[in-house]
Design a protein around this motif. Sequence first.
Motif, mmCIF file in Angstrom:
data_model
loop_
_atom_site.group_PDB
_atom_site.id
_atom_site.type_symbol
_atom_site.label_atom_id
_atom_site.label_comp_id
_atom_site.label_asym_id
_atom_site.label_seq_id
_atom_site.Cartn_x
_atom_site.Cartn_y
_atom_site.Cartn_z
ATOM 1 N N ASP A 416 12.341 -46.065 -116.186
ATOM 2 C CA ASP A 416 12.610 -44.818 -115.459
ATOM 3 C C ASP A 416 13.706 -44.991 -114.413
ATOM 4 N N ALA A 417 14.672 -45.855 -114.698
ATOM 5 C CA ALA A 417 15.746 -46.119 -113.730
ATOM 6 C C ALA A 417 16.481 -44.840 -113.349
ATOM 7 N N ALA A 418 16.766 -43.977 -114.305
ATOM 8 C CA ALA A 418 17.488 -42.733 -114.005
ATOM 9 C C ALA A 418 16.663 -41.819 -113.109
ATOM 10 N N PHE A 419 15.367 -41.789 -113.333
ATOM 11 C CA PHE A 419 14.461 -40.991 -112.494
ATOM 12 C C PHE A 419 14.525 -41.460 -111.044
ATOM 13 N N TYR A 420 14.473 -42.768 -110.837
ATOM 14 C CA TYR A 420 14.498 -43.293 -109.465
ATOM 15 C C TYR A 420 15.875 -43.117 -108.825
ATOM 16 N N ASP A 421 16.930 -43.184 -109.624
ATOM 17 C CA ASP A 421 18.277 -42.919 -109.090
ATOM 18 C C ASP A 421 18.371 -41.494 -108.549
ATOM 19 N N ARG A 422 17.802 -40.539 -109.259
ATOM 20 C CA ARG A 422 17.838 -39.142 -108.821
ATOM 21 C C ARG A 422 17.048 -38.958 -107.517
ATOM 22 N N LEU A 423 15.876 -39.609 -107.414
ATOM 23 C CA LEU A 423 15.093 -39.513 -106.176
ATOM 24 C C LEU A 423 15.867 -40.091 -104.994
ATOM 25 N N ALA A 424 16.466 -41.249 -105.208
ATOM 26 C CA ALA A 424 17.232 -41.891 -104.131
ATOM 27 C C ALA A 424 18.403 -41.012 -103.701
ATOM 28 N N ALA A 425 19.079 -40.400 -104.655
ATOM 29 C CA ALA A 425 20.225 -39.539 -104.331
ATOM 30 C C ALA A 425 19.806 -38.331 -103.513
ATOM 31 N N ALA A 426 18.552 -37.898 -103.680
ATOM 32 C CA ALA A 426 18.036 -36.756 -102.918
ATOM 33 C C ALA A 426 17.545 -37.160 -101.531
ATOM 34 N N GLY A 427 17.592 -38.463 -101.238
ATOM 35 C CA GLY A 427 17.168 -38.930 -99.923
ATOM 36 C C GLY A 427 15.717 -39.320 -99.828
ATOM 37 N N PHE A 428 15.027 -39.357 -100.972
ATOM 38 C CA PHE A 428 13.616 -39.755 -100.952
ATOM 39 C C PHE A 428 13.517 -41.275 -100.893
ATOM 40 N N ASP A 429 12.692 -41.778 -99.985
ATOM 41 C CA ASP A 429 12.559 -43.213 -99.751
ATOM 42 C C ASP A 429 11.347 -43.742 -100.522
ATOM 43 N N PHE A 430 11.589 -44.527 -101.551
ATOM 44 C CA PHE A 430 10.494 -45.061 -102.355
ATOM 45 C C PHE A 430 10.562 -46.573 -102.408
ATOM 46 N N ASP A 431 9.420 -47.167 -102.665
ATOM 47 C CA ASP A 431 9.363 -48.591 -102.974
ATOM 48 C C ASP A 431 8.215 -48.788 -103.953
ATOM 49 N N PHE A 432 7.863 -50.054 -104.213
ATOM 50 C CA PHE A 432 6.767 -50.351 -105.127
ATOM 51 C C PHE A 432 5.719 -51.217 -104.431
ATOM 52 N N GLY A 433 5.604 -51.005 -103.112
ATOM 53 C CA GLY A 433 4.686 -51.793 -102.312
ATOM 54 C C GLY A 433 5.390 -52.975 -101.676
ATOM 55 N N GLU A 434 4.790 -53.525 -100.643
ATOM 56 C CA GLU A 434 5.403 -54.642 -99.921
ATOM 57 C C GLU A 434 5.689 -55.832 -100.820
ATOM 58 N N ASP A 435 4.840 -56.028 -101.831
ATOM 59 C CA ASP A 435 5.034 -57.166 -102.752
ATOM 60 C C ASP A 435 5.353 -56.697 -104.167
ATOM 61 N N ASP A 436 5.829 -55.450 -104.297
ATOM 62 C CA ASP A 436 6.222 -54.883 -105.594
ATOM 63 C C ASP A 436 5.076 -54.814 -106.598
ATOM 64 N N SER A 437 3.841 -54.708 -106.104
ATOM 65 C CA SER A 437 2.695 -54.685 -107.018
ATOM 66 C C SER A 437 2.252 -53.276 -107.384
ATOM 67 N N GLY A 438 2.921 -52.261 -106.870
ATOM 68 C CA GLY A 438 2.754 -50.926 -107.389
ATOM 69 C C GLY A 438 1.591 -50.111 -106.877
ATOM 70 N N LEU A 439 1.353 -49.014 -107.609
ATOM 71 C CA LEU A 439 0.447 -47.958 -107.165
ATOM 72 C C LEU A 439 -1.006 -48.398 -107.113
ATOM 73 N N MET A 440 -1.511 -49.045 -108.149
ATOM 74 C CA MET A 440 -2.926 -49.407 -108.172
ATOM 75 C C MET A 440 -3.289 -50.320 -107.018
ATOM 76 N N MET A 441 -2.444 -51.295 -106.734
ATOM 77 C CA MET A 441 -2.729 -52.194 -105.614
ATOM 78 C C MET A 441 -2.675 -51.443 -104.287
ATOM 79 N N LYS A 442 -1.745 -50.504 -104.152
ATOM 80 C CA LYS A 442 -1.671 -49.703 -102.934
ATOM 81 C C LYS A 442 -2.944 -48.885 -102.760
ATOM 82 N N ALA A 443 -3.441 -48.336 -103.862
ATOM 83 C CA ALA A 443 -4.674 -47.551 -103.803
ATOM 84 C C ALA A 443 -5.857 -48.405 -103.380
ATOM 85 N N LEU A 444 -5.978 -49.592 -103.936
ATOM 86 C CA LEU A 444 -7.102 -50.466 -103.596
ATOM 87 C C LEU A 444 -6.995 -50.998 -102.172
#
Length: 595
Positions: A416-444
């Motif tokens: 989904d690289a193109a999807f994230y490029d569009r979000l970044a261009a709109a000024g939305f600040d995203f990451d994948f967690g402090e250790d890049d482990s993603g949504l499930m780890m953030k939820a837990l």
Amino acid sequence: MTDTPQLGDWIAAFDRALSYRDVSGVADLFHDECYWRDLLAFTWNIKTMEGRPEIVEMLSETLSHVAPRAWRVSGQAEIAGNTVSSWITFETAAGVCKGRLTLVDGKCHILMTALDDLHGHEEPRGRTRNKGLTHRADPHRRTWSELRHEETRRMGHEDQPYVLIVGGGQGGIALGARLRQLGVPALIVEKNARAGDSWRNRYRSLVLHDPVWYDHLPYLEFPENWPVFTPKDKLGDWLEAYANIFELEIWQSTSCDKASFDAENGLWTVEVTRDGKPVTLRPAQLVFATGAYGPPREIDIPGGEEFAGTLIHSSAYQSGEAFAGKTCAVIGAASSAHDVCVDLWEAGADVTMLQRSPSIVVRSETLMDLGFEIYSEDAVARGITVDVADMLAASVPFALFPDQQRALYQDIRKRDAAFYDRLAAAGFDFDFGEDDSGLMMKALRTASGYYIDVGASDLIANGEIKVISGADVVALTPDGLRLGDGQEVTADVVVACIGYQSMNEIVAGIVSPEVASAIGPCWGLGSGVRGDPGPWQGELRNMWKPTVAENLWFHGGNLALSRFYSRFLALQLKARMEGIKTPVYRRPDPVQSGL
């Protein structure tokens, strides 16, 4: 899948070493890097032992009274290179158990053990189900409806519940069904007027972001024509019907006001208000099943008295209909904030998201393809039922989750690289967690800071929902808000999607602040990331297992967690009711003094 003597040889050696109480011999069967996750079978706790020393310590304290025996490999082995896995069964002094074993090069890497039923108190199901009637004439016959009416009339008055469950959402209802099947008298108290209202009363556009295969309740799966993503009102109706089908005792329009525990007689005194009238209940066990969170966080922004518009917390938000044509600011950038922004936009409002920190965002379609492999129609076709999927998920120790999730999110980023490029261009600040482990780890870890995209991200990328990232709101003004960089944001309406407190804060208001402090927060693994301070716990804090407060429990989470762990909480409560000894290995220490 195929047969292999390797598993049989290992399980025989393991069984032999356990029978001789040869703890060091058991340890020799494990790798240096190894994990034993136990769900009640050995520890009467939910506990993961990491490494040989922790396994030796656990067995040294538990082996004599657990008395494990009759270990068997169940079904066929699964082989992938030098790794062999299989289901297992065994028994203990308390009950019948099952689990999963994974060997690497002939030694154990992961062992999961779980209590499944209690000896002499097995759950009636299948061939042992209740007959429901006796085929004979009886002048004193009492019908099912007459017996149900009498049971309901007596509950909480002539008859006291053994378990009082505070909260009638999916958690309380799932646990109530488990207890009912085990013959444990339980009463659910729910503040809303109807079962399922905890979903019906939320904002109008809410739909579950998890798929139907992940969301089944115990005993009764959703029909095959049920939508993949369930609308909130449809779920509310399902929960209400489910509660009726499983004959649950629920007091609606009932608040739980005060509770105190008498250690001498082992009973709680709980003051509730039912339909405006005070009632005193005396259960032995008190379960807080109030969702995944505690009370809403207070909106603590200076200048509130000067703001001329509407200021609400997301928990009070229901619809954007009244805000059509208004200028709206939404504080936050996690799930609720995204959903509220979409609802306001659909109602015709001018919407700006004020993003305070980076959020994890993943497209629903991508997560469905890559993240729900064992909860899907394809999985069902392969014979992976929801119960099998739950055990597969539970067999992975939390310590191994981050590496697995990092690999998953590397694939997601590429796809989904193109999807994230569009979000970044709109000024939305995203990451994948402090250790890049993603949504499930953030939820837990923190139960916050993520969004499964079901439409908001396109509106953000297209500029139809505006975003100000790094927006530190320092004050409300008569016309809107002031940010930390001095920027003024005009707003007629401010919706604060700022989250909730921990579940133990509900205990503070009902039992005492001292007990709540001693228990400490719920959820989180002690991973050391922001919002989840160490030390490492290895399991989720305080959930579904004994806490430092005697006879006080927490149950909650999404539909999947509520479904799976309700069984283990119910078994703990059933064992205590029947007088079965339940020596808890490594009960938690108080977080602060107070008990």
